[in-house]
Motif scaffolding. Structure first.
Motif, PDB file in Angstrom:
ATOM      1  N   VAL A 123       0.859  -1.184   0.000  1.00  0.00           N
ATOM      2  CA  VAL A 123       0.000   0.000   0.000  1.00  0.00           C
ATOM      3  C   VAL A 123       0.894   1.233   0.000  1.00  0.00           C
ATOM      4  O   VAL A 123       1.863   1.315   0.765  1.00  0.00           O
ATOM      5  CB  VAL A 123      -0.944   0.021   1.218  1.00  0.00           C
ATOM      6  CG1 VAL A 123      -1.757   1.318   1.241  1.00  0.00           C
ATOM      7  CG2 VAL A 123      -1.895  -1.175   1.177  1.00  0.00           C
ATOM      8  N   THR A 124       0.565   2.197  -0.859  1.00  0.00           N
ATOM      9  CA  THR A 124       1.404   3.377  -1.019  1.00  0.00           C
ATOM     10  C   THR A 124       0.568   4.646  -1.011  1.00  0.00           C
ATOM     11  O   THR A 124      -0.640   4.628  -1.264  1.00  0.00           O
ATOM     12  CB  THR A 124       2.190   3.320  -2.342  1.00  0.00           C
ATOM     13  OG1 THR A 124       1.257   3.302  -3.446  1.00  0.00           O
ATOM     14  CG2 THR A 124       3.063   2.092  -2.420  1.00  0.00           C
ATOM     15  N   ALA A 125       1.243   5.746  -0.731  1.00  0.00           N
ATOM     16  CA  ALA A 125       0.673   7.089  -0.902  1.00  0.00           C
ATOM     17  C   ALA A 125       1.831   8.015  -1.213  1.00  0.00           C
ATOM     18  O   ALA A 125       2.821   8.030  -0.490  1.00  0.00           O
ATOM     19  CB  ALA A 125      -0.066   7.553   0.345  1.00  0.00           C
ATOM     20  N   SER A 126       1.717   8.773  -2.283  1.00  0.00           N
ATOM     21  CA  SER A 126       2.809   9.673  -2.670  1.00  0.00           C
ATOM     22  C   SER A 126       2.281  11.083  -2.856  1.00  0.00           C
ATOM     23  O   SER A 126       1.299  11.310  -3.554  1.00  0.00           O
ATOM     24  CB  SER A 126       3.493   9.178  -3.955  1.00  0.00           C
ATOM     25  OG  SER A 126       2.554   8.975  -4.988  1.00  0.00           O
ATOM     26  N   TYR A 127       2.934  12.036  -2.175  1.00  0.00           N
ATOM     27  CA  TYR A 127       2.596  13.451  -2.266  1.00  0.00           C
ATOM     28  C   TYR A 127       1.134  13.702  -1.875  1.00  0.00           C
ATOM     29  O   TYR A 127       0.483  14.587  -2.424  1.00  0.00           O
ATOM     30  CB  TYR A 127       2.875  13.978  -3.680  1.00  0.00           C
ATOM     31  CG  TYR A 127       4.330  13.841  -4.084  1.00  0.00           C
ATOM     32  CD1 TYR A 127       5.229  14.861  -3.845  1.00  0.00           C
ATOM     33  CD2 TYR A 127       4.796  12.669  -4.689  1.00  0.00           C
ATOM     34  CE1 TYR A 127       6.566  14.733  -4.206  1.00  0.00           C
ATOM     35  CE2 TYR A 127       6.136  12.532  -5.039  1.00  0.00           C
ATOM     36  CZ  TYR A 127       7.014  13.562  -4.797  1.00  0.00           C
ATOM     37  OH  TYR A 127       8.337  13.433  -5.143  1.00  0.00           O
ATOM     38  N   VAL A 128       0.631  12.911  -0.941  1.00  0.00           N
ATOM     39  CA  VAL A 128      -0.754  13.039  -0.472  1.00  0.00           C
ATOM     40  C   VAL A 128      -0.810  13.665   0.917  1.00  0.00           C
ATOM     41  O   VAL A 128      -1.668  14.508   1.192  1.00  0.00           O
ATOM     42  CB  VAL A 128      -1.457  11.666  -0.467  1.00  0.00           C
ATOM     43  CG1 VAL A 128      -2.880  11.790   0.077  1.00  0.00           C
ATOM     44  CG2 VAL A 128      -1.493  11.070  -1.863  1.00  0.00           C
ATOM     45  N   ALA A 182       3.836  -4.544   2.996  1.00  0.00           N
ATOM     46  CA  ALA A 182       4.689  -3.344   2.981  1.00  0.00           C
ATOM     47  C   ALA A 182       3.877  -2.074   2.781  1.00  0.00           C
ATOM     48  O   ALA A 182       2.827  -2.088   2.125  1.00  0.00           O
ATOM     49  CB  ALA A 182       5.749  -3.461   1.882  1.00  0.00           C
ATOM     50  N   VAL A 183       4.387  -0.988   3.344  1.00  0.00           N
ATOM     51  CA  VAL A 183       3.846   0.360   3.158  1.00  0.00           C
ATOM     52  C   VAL A 183       4.988   1.249   2.684  1.00  0.00           C
ATOM     53  O   VAL A 183       6.086   1.215   3.245  1.00  0.00           O
ATOM     54  CB  VAL A 183       3.270   0.927   4.471  1.00  0.00           C
ATOM     55  CG1 VAL A 183       2.935   2.411   4.315  1.00  0.00           C
ATOM     56  CG2 VAL A 183       2.036   0.156   4.902  1.00  0.00           C
ATOM     57  N   VAL A 184       4.737   2.058   1.652  1.00  0.00           N
ATOM     58  CA  VAL A 184       5.715   3.042   1.181  1.00  0.00           C
ATOM     59  C   VAL A 184       5.012   4.387   1.081  1.00  0.00           C
ATOM     60  O   VAL A 184       3.993   4.515   0.394  1.00  0.00           O
ATOM     61  CB  VAL A 184       6.323   2.655  -0.178  1.00  0.00           C
ATOM     62  CG1 VAL A 184       7.260   3.764  -0.670  1.00  0.00           C
ATOM     63  CG2 VAL A 184       7.078   1.335  -0.085  1.00  0.00           C
ATOM     64  N   LEU A 185       5.552   5.392   1.772  1.00  0.00           N
ATOM     65  CA  LEU A 185       5.012   6.747   1.754  1.00  0.00           C
ATOM     66  C   LEU A 185       6.088   7.689   1.222  1.00  0.00           C
ATOM     67  O   LEU A 185       7.242   7.634   1.664  1.00  0.00           O
ATOM     68  CB  LEU A 185       4.594   7.179   3.156  1.00  0.00           C
ATOM     69  CG  LEU A 185       3.597   6.255   3.878  1.00  0.00           C
ATOM     70  CD1 LEU A 185       3.394   6.711   5.314  1.00  0.00           C
ATOM     71  CD2 LEU A 185       2.270   6.211   3.140  1.00  0.00           C
ATOM     72  N   VAL A 186       5.716   8.543   0.282  1.00  0.00           N
ATOM     73  CA  VAL A 186       6.656   9.464  -0.356  1.00  0.00           C
ATOM     74  C   VAL A 186       6.103  10.878  -0.258  1.00  0.00           C
ATOM     75  O   VAL A 186       4.904  11.104  -0.494  1.00  0.00           O
ATOM     76  CB  VAL A 186       6.886   9.093  -1.837  1.00  0.00           C
ATOM     77  CG1 VAL A 186       7.877  10.053  -2.490  1.00  0.00           C
ATOM     78  CG2 VAL A 186       7.367   7.654  -1.974  1.00  0.00           C
ATOM     79  N   GLU A 187       6.961  11.832   0.088  1.00  0.00           N
ATOM     80  CA  GLU A 187       6.581  13.231   0.209  1.00  0.00           C
ATOM     81  C   GLU A 187       7.663  14.104  -0.431  1.00  0.00           C
ATOM     82  O   GLU A 187       8.767  13.629  -0.709  1.00  0.00           O
ATOM     83  CB  GLU A 187       6.407  13.611   1.682  1.00  0.00           C
ATOM     84  CG  GLU A 187       5.114  13.123   2.308  1.00  0.00           C
ATOM     85  CD  GLU A 187       3.897  13.876   1.783  1.00  0.00           C
ATOM     86  OE1 GLU A 187       3.780  15.092   2.030  1.00  0.00           O
ATOM     87  OE2 GLU A 187       3.080  13.238   1.098  1.00  0.00           O
TER      88      GLU A 187
END
Length: 312
Positions: free
Chosen positions: A140-145, A168-173
């Motif tokens: 599960v991911t979230a990018s620039y959120v 896995a979790v991947v978060l991007v900012e």
């Protein structure tokens, strides 16, 4: 990336360049404002198209780079929260190959455009608002959120991401001090819930970055002619700065260290800024007499594990 760029160019032929450029200028001002969005920033299909042209290549590059830091995992499904026009799904496909991606977003126009751009791909698209059920997936991911949400919204998104992720979790900012702080807050929540940080940190302890410094990395993006025009840029490339956290449900071997800045070179000496398992962050000097280690240091790049796998 080349397939995404070609698909983007095909879609952009249908929109007047002047309208796209005007929308890009407004979106830049909105995003740089930094305040949480009270309503979706993408108002119509022109906005969605402008966002795709302006941001998809950079978002794809940053997310793909973050995915590349995950340990080997058997991943067959992927859910991208607030995934807009699908940059995260393209990144997952490019890094992991055959993976079933579902893109969730509250803006119907973004989903419709994403479906058009990815016409040849088997991504799933679902209208979704924060707090609504999230389909379970291995990744599960979230990018620039997170940057678009207030404090409560950020807490809700991180909670939903970790609850829906099986592996896995991947978060991007954005790679700004504010983006890093949001990632750090999410990292603390994941660790408190029993998750294990796989990257970029080589430890599960408090971040060793102090003072004005912050943890971020850069992904090189090659600009198309249209991309240069929309950004009023002359260079054929840009470096997308980003901060991220990648966490797994099961423990994984941590990197011995992480190079957190561009290496500095002098005759017979390489200086690496390294984040170490003891949480310290500082310079590591690698002189020429170190032989293989010196050669590896000469080849090291910002974001690499240190020492490299081959020398561990």
């Amino acid at each position: 990336m080349s397939e995404l760029r070609e698909a983007l160019d095909e879609v952009l032929r249908d929109v007047a360049p002047a309208r796209v450029a005007e929308s890009v200028r407004r979106l830049i001002a909105d995003y740089r404002g930094g305040a949480p969005a009270d309503e979706p920033l993408l108002r119509d299909m022109v906005d969605a198209t402008a966002y795709a042209a302006y941001r998809m290549p950079a978002t794809h590059a940053a997310v793909a780079a973050a995915f590349g830091q995950l340990p080997p995992l058997e991943l067959s499904s992927h859910t991208d929260l607030g995934g807009g026009t699908g940059a995260g799904a393209w990144a997952a496909r490019d890094v992991f190959g055959r993976i079933a991606s579902t893109v969730l977003d509250q803006v119907p126009e973004a989903l419709r455009l994403g479906r058009r751009i990815a016409a040849a791909e088997s991504f799933a698209w679902q209208e979704w608002r924060l707090g609504e059920p999230v389909p379970e997936a291995d990744l599960v991911t979230a990018s620039y959120v997170l940057t678009e949400l207030d404090e409560q919204g950020r807490a809700t998104l991180v909670e939903q991401a970790r609850a829906a992720a099986r592996k896995a979790v991947v978060l991007v900012e954005p790679g700004t001090p504010q983006g890093y702080r949001r990632i750090l807050d999410a990292r603390e929540v994941l660790i408190a819930d029993g998750w294990h940080v796989a990257a970029p940190c080589p430890h599960q302890l408090a971040c060793g970055m102090q003072g004005r410094d912050w943890c971020h990395f850069a992904a090189r993006v090659n600009r198309s002619a249209l991309h240069r025009r929309l950004k009023e840029a002359s260079l054929g490339y840009e470096d997308e700065k980003y901060s991220f956290v990648a966490a797994t449900r099961e423990p994984v071997p941590n990197a011995g260290g992480r190079v957190v800045r561009h290496p500095a070179f002098r005759k017979g000496l390489v200086t690496l800024q390294v984040c170490r398992p003891a949480t310290t962050v500082g310079p590591l000097l690698v002189p020429k007499r170190e032989g293989p280690l010196y050669k590896a240091a000469r080849d090291a790049e910002w974001g690499d594990q240190w020492p490299p796998h081959s020398l561990v």
